[in-house]
Design a protein around this motif. Structure first.
Motif, PDB file in Angstrom:
ATOM      1  N   ILE A  72     -24.480 -76.980 -44.208  1.00 19.14           N
ATOM      2  CA  ILE A  72     -23.772 -77.326 -42.895  1.00 19.14           C
ATOM      3  C   ILE A  72     -22.786 -78.601 -42.900  1.00 19.14           C
ATOM      4  CG2 ILE A  72     -24.111 -78.016 -40.268  1.00 19.14           C
ATOM      5  CD1 ILE A  72     -24.556 -74.940 -41.074  1.00 19.14           C
ATOM      6  N   PRO A  73     -23.502 -79.645 -43.502  1.00 18.23           N
ATOM      7  CA  PRO A  73     -22.548 -80.796 -43.294  1.00 18.23           C
ATOM      8  C   PRO A  73     -21.380 -80.618 -44.055  1.00 18.23           C
ATOM      9  CG  PRO A  73     -24.739 -81.390 -44.370  1.00 18.23           C
ATOM     10  CD  PRO A  73     -24.935 -80.125 -43.837  1.00 18.23           C
ATOM     11  N   LEU A  74     -21.494 -79.898 -45.271  1.00 22.67           N
ATOM     12  CA  LEU A  74     -20.249 -79.731 -46.281  1.00 22.67           C
ATOM     13  C   LEU A  74     -19.461 -78.696 -45.519  1.00 22.67           C
ATOM     14  CD1 LEU A  74     -21.915 -79.237 -49.839  1.00 22.67           C
ATOM     15  CD2 LEU A  74     -20.478 -80.975 -49.215  1.00 22.67           C
ATOM     16  N   ALA A  75     -19.873 -77.641 -44.763  1.00 24.13           N
ATOM     17  CA  ALA A  75     -18.958 -76.963 -44.105  1.00 24.13           C
ATOM     18  C   ALA A  75     -18.237 -77.651 -43.070  1.00 24.13           C
ATOM     19  CB  ALA A  75     -19.823 -75.770 -43.340  1.00 24.13           C
ATOM     20  N   ALA A  76     -18.937 -78.608 -42.380  1.00 27.64           N
ATOM     21  CA  ALA A  76     -18.471 -79.497 -41.371  1.00 27.64           C
ATOM     22  C   ALA A  76     -17.162 -80.240 -42.001  1.00 27.64           C
ATOM     23  CB  ALA A  76     -19.338 -80.333 -40.687  1.00 27.64           C
ATOM     24  N   LEU A  77     -17.250 -80.885 -43.096  1.00 31.85           N
ATOM     25  CA  LEU A  77     -16.542 -81.414 -43.770  1.00 31.85           C
ATOM     26  C   LEU A  77     -15.376 -80.516 -44.153  1.00 31.85           C
ATOM     27  CD1 LEU A  77     -15.367 -84.275 -45.256  1.00 31.85           C
ATOM     28  CD2 LEU A  77     -16.780 -83.357 -47.108  1.00 31.85           C
ATOM     29  N   MET A  78     -15.545 -79.486 -44.656  1.00 32.35           N
ATOM     30  CA  MET A  78     -14.466 -78.697 -44.810  1.00 32.35           C
ATOM     31  C   MET A  78     -13.627 -78.121 -43.807  1.00 32.35           C
ATOM     32  SD  MET A  78     -16.251 -75.952 -47.762  1.00 32.35           S
ATOM     33  CE  MET A  78     -17.064 -76.886 -49.320  1.00 32.35           C
ATOM     34  N   THR A  79     -14.466 -77.872 -42.568  1.00 33.06           N
ATOM     35  CA  THR A  79     -13.719 -77.474 -41.511  1.00 33.06           C
ATOM     36  C   THR A  79     -12.683 -78.416 -41.128  1.00 33.06           C
ATOM     37  OG1 THR A  79     -15.750 -76.200 -40.779  1.00 33.06           O
ATOM     38  CG2 THR A  79     -13.875 -77.149 -38.896  1.00 33.06           C
ATOM     39  N   SER A  80     -13.057 -79.898 -41.057  1.00 28.25           N
ATOM     40  CA  SER A  80     -12.168 -80.986 -40.702  1.00 28.25           C
ATOM     41  C   SER A  80     -11.172 -81.210 -41.921  1.00 28.25           C
ATOM     42  CB  SER A  80     -13.142 -82.339 -40.181  1.00 28.25           C
ATOM     43  OG  SER A  80     -13.702 -82.339 -40.988  1.00 28.25           O
ATOM     44  N   GLY A  86     -14.923 -80.815 -49.536  1.00 31.55           N
ATOM     45  CA  GLY A  86     -16.387 -80.582 -49.561  1.00 31.55           C
ATOM     46  C   GLY A  86     -16.908 -80.175 -50.938  1.00 31.55           C
ATOM     47  N   LEU A  87     -15.881 -79.634 -51.654  1.00 33.06           N
ATOM     48  CA  LEU A  87     -16.446 -79.198 -53.167  1.00 33.06           C
ATOM     49  C   LEU A  87     -16.481 -80.116 -53.911  1.00 33.06           C
ATOM     50  CD1 LEU A  87     -14.085 -75.816 -53.689  1.00 33.06           C
ATOM     51  CD2 LEU A  87     -16.551 -76.105 -53.233  1.00 33.06           C
ATOM     52  N   VAL A  88     -15.691 -81.394 -53.992  1.00 33.93           N
ATOM     53  CA  VAL A  88     -15.915 -82.517 -54.696  1.00 33.93           C
ATOM     54  C   VAL A  88     -17.036 -83.303 -54.331  1.00 33.93           C
ATOM     55  CG1 VAL A  88     -14.681 -84.777 -55.168  1.00 33.93           C
ATOM     56  CG2 VAL A  88     -13.371 -82.574 -55.227  1.00 33.93           C
ATOM     57  N   LEU A  89     -17.381 -83.561 -53.121  1.00 31.56           N
ATOM     58  CA  LEU A  89     -18.587 -84.105 -52.695  1.00 31.56           C
ATOM     59  C   LEU A  89     -19.638 -83.500 -53.150  1.00 31.56           C
ATOM     60  CD1 LEU A  89     -19.952 -86.521 -51.171  1.00 31.56           C
ATOM     61  CD2 LEU A  89     -19.751 -85.032 -49.363  1.00 31.56           C
ATOM     62  N   ALA A  90     -19.753 -82.197 -53.220  1.00 33.56           N
ATOM     63  CA  ALA A  90     -20.976 -81.435 -53.548  1.00 33.56           C
ATOM     64  C   ALA A  90     -21.099 -81.613 -55.261  1.00 33.56           C
ATOM     65  CB  ALA A  90     -20.655 -79.738 -53.069  1.00 33.56           C
ATOM     66  N   TYR A  91     -20.195 -81.476 -55.896  1.00 34.61           N
ATOM     67  CA  TYR A  91     -20.519 -81.850 -57.268  1.00 34.61           C
ATOM     68  C   TYR A  91     -20.978 -83.164 -57.662  1.00 34.61           C
ATOM     69  CZ  TYR A  91     -18.554 -76.997 -58.330  1.00 34.61           C
ATOM     70  OH  TYR A  91     -18.382 -75.600 -58.472  1.00 34.61           O
ATOM     71  N   LEU A  92     -20.584 -84.144 -56.971  1.00 31.96           N
ATOM     72  CA  LEU A  92     -20.851 -85.468 -57.230  1.00 31.96           C
ATOM     73  C   LEU A  92     -22.121 -85.750 -56.838  1.00 31.96           C
ATOM     74  CD1 LEU A  92     -17.844 -87.683 -55.483  1.00 31.96           C
ATOM     75  CD2 LEU A  92     -18.340 -87.036 -58.096  1.00 31.96           C
ATOM     76  N   ALA A 126     -21.754 -75.845 -53.788  1.00 32.51           N
ATOM     77  CA  ALA A 126     -20.097 -75.937 -54.288  1.00 32.51           C
ATOM     78  C   ALA A 126     -19.922 -74.699 -54.712  1.00 32.51           C
ATOM     79  CB  ALA A 126     -19.943 -77.117 -55.248  1.00 32.51           C
ATOM     80  N   ASN A 127     -20.720 -74.007 -55.808  1.00 33.01           N
ATOM     81  CA  ASN A 127     -20.448 -72.635 -56.497  1.00 33.01           C
ATOM     82  C   ASN A 127     -20.452 -71.660 -55.239  1.00 33.01           C
ATOM     83  OD1 ASN A 127     -20.326 -73.888 -58.870  1.00 33.01           O
ATOM     84  ND2 ASN A 127     -22.184 -73.101 -59.690  1.00 33.01           N
ATOM     85  N   LEU A 128     -21.417 -71.531 -54.420  1.00 37.76           N
ATOM     86  CA  LEU A 128     -21.161 -70.591 -53.547  1.00 37.76           C
ATOM     87  C   LEU A 128     -19.968 -70.818 -52.492  1.00 37.76           C
ATOM     88  CD1 LEU A 128     -25.105 -70.506 -52.458  1.00 37.76           C
ATOM     89  CD2 LEU A 128     -23.981 -68.743 -53.597  1.00 37.76           C
ATOM     90  N   GLN A 129     -19.826 -72.047 -51.999  1.00 37.20           N
ATOM     91  CA  GLN A 129     -18.776 -72.170 -51.288  1.00 37.20           C
ATOM     92  C   GLN A 129     -17.234 -71.611 -51.861  1.00 37.20           C
ATOM     93  OE1 GLN A 129     -18.148 -73.065 -47.924  1.00 37.20           O
ATOM     94  NE2 GLN A 129     -20.348 -72.845 -47.601  1.00 37.20           N
ATOM     95  N   VAL A 197     -11.818 -81.615 -61.531  1.00 33.71           N
ATOM     96  CA  VAL A 197     -10.802 -80.573 -61.971  1.00 33.71           C
ATOM     97  C   VAL A 197     -10.429 -80.175 -60.453  1.00 33.71           C
ATOM     98  CG1 VAL A 197     -10.649 -78.466 -62.509  1.00 33.71           C
ATOM     99  CG2 VAL A 197     -11.425 -79.952 -64.139  1.00 33.71           C
ATOM    100  N   VAL A 198     -11.489 -80.011 -59.650  1.00 34.16           N
ATOM    101  CA  VAL A 198     -11.246 -79.561 -57.921  1.00 34.16           C
ATOM    102  C   VAL A 198     -10.341 -80.829 -57.360  1.00 34.16           C
ATOM    103  CG1 VAL A 198     -12.074 -79.001 -55.964  1.00 34.16           C
ATOM    104  CG2 VAL A 198     -13.197 -78.065 -58.096  1.00 34.16           C
ATOM    105  N   ALA A 199     -10.484 -81.914 -57.640  1.00 35.12           N
ATOM    106  CA  ALA A 199     -10.045 -83.065 -56.788  1.00 35.12           C
ATOM    107  C   ALA A 199      -8.440 -82.984 -57.416  1.00 35.12           C
ATOM    108  CB  ALA A 199     -10.613 -84.421 -57.118  1.00 35.12           C
ATOM    109  N   VAL A 200      -8.200 -82.861 -58.487  1.00 33.33           N
ATOM    110  CA  VAL A 200      -6.723 -83.023 -58.990  1.00 33.33           C
ATOM    111  C   VAL A 200      -5.780 -81.686 -58.666  1.00 33.33           C
ATOM    112  CG1 VAL A 200      -5.171 -83.272 -60.993  1.00 33.33           C
ATOM    113  CG2 VAL A 200      -7.408 -84.622 -60.698  1.00 33.33           C
ATOM    114  N   LEU A 201      -6.441 -80.535 -59.052  1.00 36.01           N
ATOM    115  CA  LEU A 201      -5.866 -79.399 -59.080  1.00 36.01           C
ATOM    116  C   LEU A 201      -5.758 -78.455 -57.956  1.00 36.01           C
ATOM    117  CD1 LEU A 201      -6.699 -78.247 -62.611  1.00 36.01           C
ATOM    118  CD2 LEU A 201      -4.406 -79.575 -61.931  1.00 36.01           C
TER     119      LEU A 201
END
Length: 434
Positions: A72-80, A86-92, A126-129, A197-201
């Motif tokens: 839910i927090p990742l989805a909220a971050l992605m929504t905004s 969201g993906l970068v934060l999840a991998y960190l 992250a993999n699921l999203q 990779v996600v953050a840059v590309l």
């Protein structure tokens, strides 16, 4: 028509979709390499640290719980802010969790191990999203194939991951890091690289682009909240079926899979054999996902959901009656992976089809919360069931969990068709959204 739509024509959108898919494929290969290491070794490591097999299911359960709680927090971050942050934060967070698992194994602290596994679960989130990110710019009639392509990309890393777990662990021989914990240190490094990779590309962001291309009336921020997502699910029978499908599919798969290494150990299997069985299972999960995506787009979502029920039931029968036959256990786990693939791809496509564009990120986060919460409960119960009743009973109970999914699919199939078979759900889902 939005300003973005006047700048990006159909061919430009297709080019951007191909670029987005390529970046997601790379991230899934890397992420798929790190996550299965933990899946294969978490129950064994939990037994070593806790000193009791009864708690072995709590480590993978903590990972699933972490995935659920962060959905839910990742989805909220992605929504905004879009998919990329969201993906970068999840991998960190996943990298931090893997580091805590190693520390917990070194000092023998079981609660810290569970905390680390919860953080490790962020990488799974992250993999699921990423599968939903692949669908952001895909046309409706190719949406399942877009999802399945990214799911398929996990195959390469996921099959290799469990098999390199043992060599990765031996690399720390002579140090204070136990061999079963060493692979988590490798996973931490892999997650950091994946996040980079996600953050840059992953630019421009696919969700923000899709939102900009949507009609102005569908761009209201009020429709992006979790409450709006819940309302959208309540309004669509197909969305409710999709939620049940991904939750039941994932719960049955996780519950059986996490306890299979323990059952194999009871029958004399070593770490290498466990790795091979889990690799076969993961190959079933990911390698054939393009087939499931093609079928879902071609013959319809409900047909593939029915296929998932059949495959998962057959898998429970094979694994639950295998006993000392390692080959039958491996076959059961492979079919279990196929059933998961069918259910996840068709259910995810059905869910995306069934709700308005502005509510999709919230609904997708709700979906991952639901599926991982259910799977977390199933994983926690799995260890107790195996310790008290046995692995065969675990599989039987897993098969029973498919009944709600099968019932809802049958009820949906009885609705009068309103269009040719291959377009059946497109017209029905349009009605849902109207």
């Amino acid at each position: 028509m939005s300003a973005a739509a006047t700048v990006l024509g159909p061919e430009a959108v297709r080019t951007l979709q191909r670029r987005t898919t390529a970046v997601l494929i790379v991230s899934q290969i890397l992420g798929g390499l790190g996550v299965p290491m933990g899946i294969a070794l978490a129950p064994v490591l939990a037994t070593e640290v806790s000193g009791t097999e009864a708690l072995s299911g709590l480590a993978p359960t903590a990972s699933v719980a972490g995935t659920a709680l962060l959905s839910i927090p990742l989805a909220a971050l992605m929504t905004s802010r879009g998919r990329r942050p969201g993906l970068v934060l999840a991998y960190l967070i996943g990298a931090l969790g893997a580091g805590l698992v190693v520390l917990a194994a070194v000092i023998g602290n079981f609660p810290l191990l569970l905390l680390g596994m919860a953080g490790f679960g962020a990488a799974s989130s992250a993999n699921l999203q990423a599968r939903f990110a692949a669908a952001d710019l895909a046309p409706p009639d190719r949406r399942a194939r877009a999802i399945s392509t990214v799911v398929w990309a996990t195959t390469i890393g996921a099959v290799l991951g469990p098999n390199i777990a043992a060599p990765a662990g031996r690399g720390f021989a002579g140090t204070s890091i136990p061999q079963t914990a060493g692979p988590f240190l490798w996973a931490a490094g892999i997650f950091l690289i994946t996040g980079l990779v996600v953050a840059v590309l992953l630019r421009p962001d696919p969700l923000l682009t899709a939102r900009a291309l949507a009609p102005p009336e569908s761009q209201s921020a009020e429709g992006r909240s979790l409450r709006a997502g819940i309302t959208a699910v309540k309004a669509s029978p197909h969305a409710r079926l999709a939620l049940v499908t991904v939750a039941a599919t994932h719960t049955v798969m996780v519950s059986i899979m996490v306890m299979t290494p323990v059952d194999l150990g009871h029958h004399g299997a070593g770490l290498e054999l466990v790795g091979l069985v889990i690799s076969g299972h993961i190959a079933g999960m990911y390698a054939f996902s393009p087939v499931m995506g093609w079928l879902s787009d071609r013959i319809g979502r409900l047909a593939v959901i029915g296929l998932a029920v059949g495959l998962l039931s057959f898998a429970a029968l094979l694994a639950g009656t295998a006993g000392p036959s390692h080959a039958q256990t491996a076959a059961g786990l492979f079919v279990l992976g196929l059933g998961w693939s069918a259910g996840l791809v068709s259910g995810s496509a059905l869910l995306t089809d069934s709700v308005p564009q502005q509510a999709r990120a919230a609904v997708q986060g709700l979906s991952d919360l639901t599926m991982n919460t259910a799977a977390g409960i199933g994983g926690a119960a799995a260890g107790l069931i195996v310790s008290q009743a046995g692995y065969g009973w675990l599989n039987a109970i897993g098969a029973c969990l498919l009944l709600p999914m099968a019932t809802l699919a049958l009820l949906a199939a009885r609705r009068p068709p309103t269009s040719p078979v291959k377009a059946e759900f497109n017209s029905d889902l349009k009605t849902d959204q109207d």
